[in-house]
Design an enzyme around this catalytic site. Structure first.
Site, short mmCIF file in Angstrom:
data_model
loop_
_atom_site.label_atom_id
_atom_site.label_comp_id
_atom_site.label_asym_id
_atom_site.label_seq_id
_atom_site.Cartn_x
_atom_site.Cartn_y
_atom_site.Cartn_z
N PRO A 130 -72.63 95.65 -38.30
CA PRO A 130 -71.27 96.16 -38.08
C PRO A 130 -70.88 96.15 -36.60
CG PRO A 130 -72.73 97.91 -38.88
CD PRO A 130 -73.53 96.65 -38.88
N GLU B 23 -81.92 101.66 -39.58
CA GLU B 23 -80.95 101.81 -38.49
C GLU B 23 -80.69 100.49 -37.76
OE1 GLU B 23 -79.07 104.60 -37.88
OE2 GLU B 23 -80.05 105.03 -39.79
N ARG C 259 -68.83 76.79 -49.62
CA ARG C 259 -67.67 76.20 -50.29
C ARG C 259 -66.90 75.24 -49.39
NH1 ARG C 259 -63.01 78.63 -49.45
NH2 ARG C 259 -62.12 78.32 -51.50
N1 ADE Z 1 -74.76 95.43 -42.04
C1 ADE Z 1 -74.33 96.67 -42.33
N2 ADE Z 1 -73.01 96.75 -42.32
C2 ADE Z 1 -72.54 95.48 -42.03
C3 ADE Z 1 -71.26 94.91 -41.85
N3 ADE Z 1 -70.15 95.64 -41.98
N4 ADE Z 1 -71.20 93.62 -41.54
C4 ADE Z 1 -72.32 92.88 -41.39
N5 ADE Z 1 -73.55 93.37 -41.53
C5 ADE Z 1 -73.67 94.66 -41.85
#
Ligand code: ADE
Length: 266
Positions: A108, A135, A173
């Site tokens: 994230p 984590e 794709r």
């Molecule tokens: N791992 C945990 N959350 C994620 C996300 N939003 N995007 C990519 N990998 C992740």
């Protein structure tokens, strides 16, 4: 075999040379494998347009317990994935093929995955997708082994596997020959002009839920193209205004929008 299918077969074989290879480093490699077994991606794999392999850091962990994680220095909740099992896994994955690999950590904290990024990745010979659990992974691994971090959205998943499956699908794709109809990738949302796709309808024309718009039944291809463009513009402005710069639209698009607004009474 007819001569047509013989030549299709040949073109499939020549395509193998530029097939993309994706290696996924994950504690749950079967998950990705299953996610990529069906539909367009499954077919791309069968046709040899994509090769996908999972690598489990647990297999490269040493010691009686084959540990892959440990507590974070400085305290706090959760666990951090250990450097050595991941380094050994990445080394094994890299060594499985001489083609240079772009190593991507799904996180994230990464840059957002967009269709433009998917197009860029789809052209590469090889990707290695690294999936974290807990984590995350020791920062030193990211600094020395990872080329980029990608996020699939501003929310937190319990691991990178779903995000990696998203990358595999979106990239697969776009491989030549993966989609039945060459046109369909070009017409997708975000492709070409960056607008959202227009609405689609099929039979029946009349239904308790409504009627198919007349223009789509008219057989007038110019009018249909105009209607679709107008729907894409309106949808994008309503749902994702940040994707369109109205001032930069061409005359024809501005006219379509003005006509729509006039019809809406605003
Ligand atoms: N791992 C945990 N959350 C994620 C996300 N939003 N995007 C990519 N990998 C992740």
């Amino acid at each position: 075999m007819t001569s047509e299918s013989a030549s299709n077969h040949e073109s499939r074989i020549t395509n193998h040379d530029d097939a993309i290879r994706i290696d996924v480093v994950s504690l749950f490699p079967d998950f990705i494998d299953q996610a990529a077994a069906v539909g367009v991606v499954g077919r791309a794999r069968e046709r040899g347009l994509l090769s996908l392999e999972g690598w489990n850091p647990r297999d490269y962990a040493t010691g009686n317990y084959r540990r892959v994680d440990d507590r974070p220095f400085g305290g706090g909740p959760g666990m951090v994935m250990l450097l050595d099992p991941l380094l050994a896994t990445l080394a094994a994955a890299r060594a499985a093929d001489p083609a240079p690999a772009r190593v991507i950590y799904m996180s994230p904290q990464g840059r957002p995955l967009t269709q433009a990024k998917v197009r860029e990745l789809a052209q590469l010979p090889r990707l290695i997708l690294l999936c974290g659990r807990y984590e995350g992974v020791d920062e030193r691994l990211l600094a020395s082994e990872v080329d980029e971090e990608l996020s699939i959205g501003d929310y937190v998943l319990s691991g990178g596997e779903l995000a990696a499956a998203v990358v595999v699908d979106a990239v697969a794709r776009l491989q030549d020959g993966a989609l039945g109809d060459v046109e369909s990738a070009v017409q997708d949302s975000f492709e070409g002009d960056g607008l959202l796709d227009c609405p689609h309808y099929t039979r029946p024309v009349e239904h308790a839920l409504g009627r198919v718009p007349d223009v789509l039944l008219s057989g007038n291809h110019a009018e249909i193209a105009k209607w679709r463009r107008q729907q894409s513009l309106v949808r994008t402005l309503e749902r994702r205004p940040e994707l369109v710069d109205e001032a930069a639209l061409g005359k024809a698009d501005r006219r379509l929008l003005a006509a729509w607004r006039a019809g809406q009474g605003d």
